[in-house]
Write an enzyme that holds these catalytic residues in place. Structure first.
Site, PDB file in Angstrom:
ATOM      1  N   GLY A   1      -0.608  -5.486   3.493  1.00 27.27           N
ATOM      2  CA  GLY A   1      -0.220  -6.627   4.319  1.00 27.27           C
ATOM      3  C   GLY A   1       0.947  -7.400   3.725  1.00 27.27           C
ATOM      4  O   GLY A   1       1.862  -7.817   4.436  1.00 27.27           O
ATOM      5  N   GLY A   7      -6.145  -3.089  -1.807  1.00 25.28           N
ATOM      6  CA  GLY A   7      -5.198  -2.207  -1.118  1.00 25.28           C
ATOM      7  C   GLY A   7      -4.723  -2.803   0.194  1.00 25.28           C
ATOM      8  O   GLY A   7      -3.538  -2.728   0.534  1.00 25.28           O
ATOM      9  N   CYS A   8      -5.631  -3.410   0.931  1.00 26.58           N
ATOM     10  CA  CYS A   8      -5.286  -3.993   2.235  1.00 26.58           C
ATOM     11  C   CYS A   8      -4.402  -5.226   2.056  1.00 26.58           C
ATOM     12  O   CYS A   8      -3.485  -5.465   2.842  1.00 26.58           O
ATOM     13  CB  CYS A   8      -6.551  -4.333   3.015  1.00 26.58           C
ATOM     14  N   THR A   9      -4.673  -5.991   1.008  1.00 24.00           N
ATOM     15  CA  THR A   9      -3.849  -7.154   0.711  1.00 24.00           C
ATOM     16  C   THR A   9      -2.435  -6.705   0.356  1.00 24.00           C
ATOM     17  O   THR A   9      -1.455  -7.252   0.882  1.00 24.00           O
ATOM     18  CB  THR A   9      -4.466  -7.986  -0.434  1.00 24.00           C
ATOM     19  N   LYS A  30     -10.418  -3.204   5.246  1.00 23.20           N
ATOM     20  CA  LYS A  30     -11.125  -4.479   5.117  1.00 23.20           C
ATOM     21  C   LYS A  30     -10.194  -5.574   4.612  1.00 23.20           C
ATOM     22  O   LYS A  30      -9.509  -5.405   3.617  1.00 23.20           O
ATOM     23  CB  LYS A  30     -12.305  -4.319   4.152  1.00 23.20           C
TER      24      LYS A  30
END
Length: 157
Positions: free
Chosen positions: A49, A44-46, A39
Site C-alpha cells: 500500500g 507485506g500489505c502495508t 489483510k
C-alpha cells in the site's frame, strides 16, 4: 470465473473508505489499478500500500486510479487508510463478491494449517473497463514499479 485479458470486468458495488459505495464502472474514462491484498495493517500489505501511495502521482500522470481490496471490514480499512495516509480508497469485500469475481481466493498453507485467503493479485483495467494485465502470486518488492510501467505504456505516456 475471472475475466480474461481483453474481457470487460464485472461491475460489482461494494462499501469503501470515506463512507462511499463504489462500483468498478465509477472509474470508466480512466485506467484503474485494482489490487487485492490478504489483510490490512500486516507487514507485506502495508508495504504494498505504501508503494502504491508513494507512486500515486506517477499513476495519476498516466490517468490511472488506484483501488485496494481485501476481506477486511470497513472499520479496519478506514484505520489502515488513515494510518498509512493512502490517497486512494480501499474496498471492504467481506462477502468476497469481488474476490470471487477475480478468482483471488486460494487455498493457503501457513504453519502446516490450510485456509482460504486472498492471493496477492493486481489487475490493470483500461478506460473502457476492459482487463488489460494481471499479476498473480505477487511479490511486493518491485511490484508497483512493474504495474506503473504497464499503466504508463497502456496510457501512451
Amino acid at each position: 470465473m475471472s475475466p480474461a485479458i481483453g474481457e470487460t470486468i464485472p461491475d460489482i458495488e461494494l462499501p469503501a473508505t470515506g463512507g462511499k459505495t463504489l462500483k468498478l464502472s465509477d472509474y470508466r474514462g480512466r485506467q484503474l489499478v485494482l489490487y487485492f491484498y490478504p489483510k490490512a495493517s500486516t507487514p507485506g500489505c502495508t508495504q504494498e500500500g505504501q508503494d502504491f501511495r508513494d507512486a500515486a502521482d506517477a499513476f495519476a500522470a498516466a490517468d490511472t486510479a488506484i483501488l485496494g481490496a481485501s476481506r477486511d471490514g470497513i472499520k479496519a480499512q478506514e484505520n489502515f487508510k488513515t494510518k498509512q495516509s493512502f490517497g486512494f480508497d480501499l474496498i471492504s469485500d467481506k462477502e468476497e463478491a469481488l474476490c470471487k469475481a477475480f478468482d483471488v481466493i486460494k487455498l493457503k498453507k501457513m504453519y502446516g494449517k490450510e485456509s482460504l485467503g486472498i492471493e496477492r493479485s493486481t489487475f490493470l483495467i483500461d478506460a473502457e473497463g476492459v482487463l488489460r494485465r494481471e499479476w498473480r502470486q505477487v511479490k511486493v518488492k518491485g511490484h508497483v514499479e512493474e504495474v506503473l510501467a504497464a499503466a504508463q505504456e497502456l496510457a501512451g505516456v
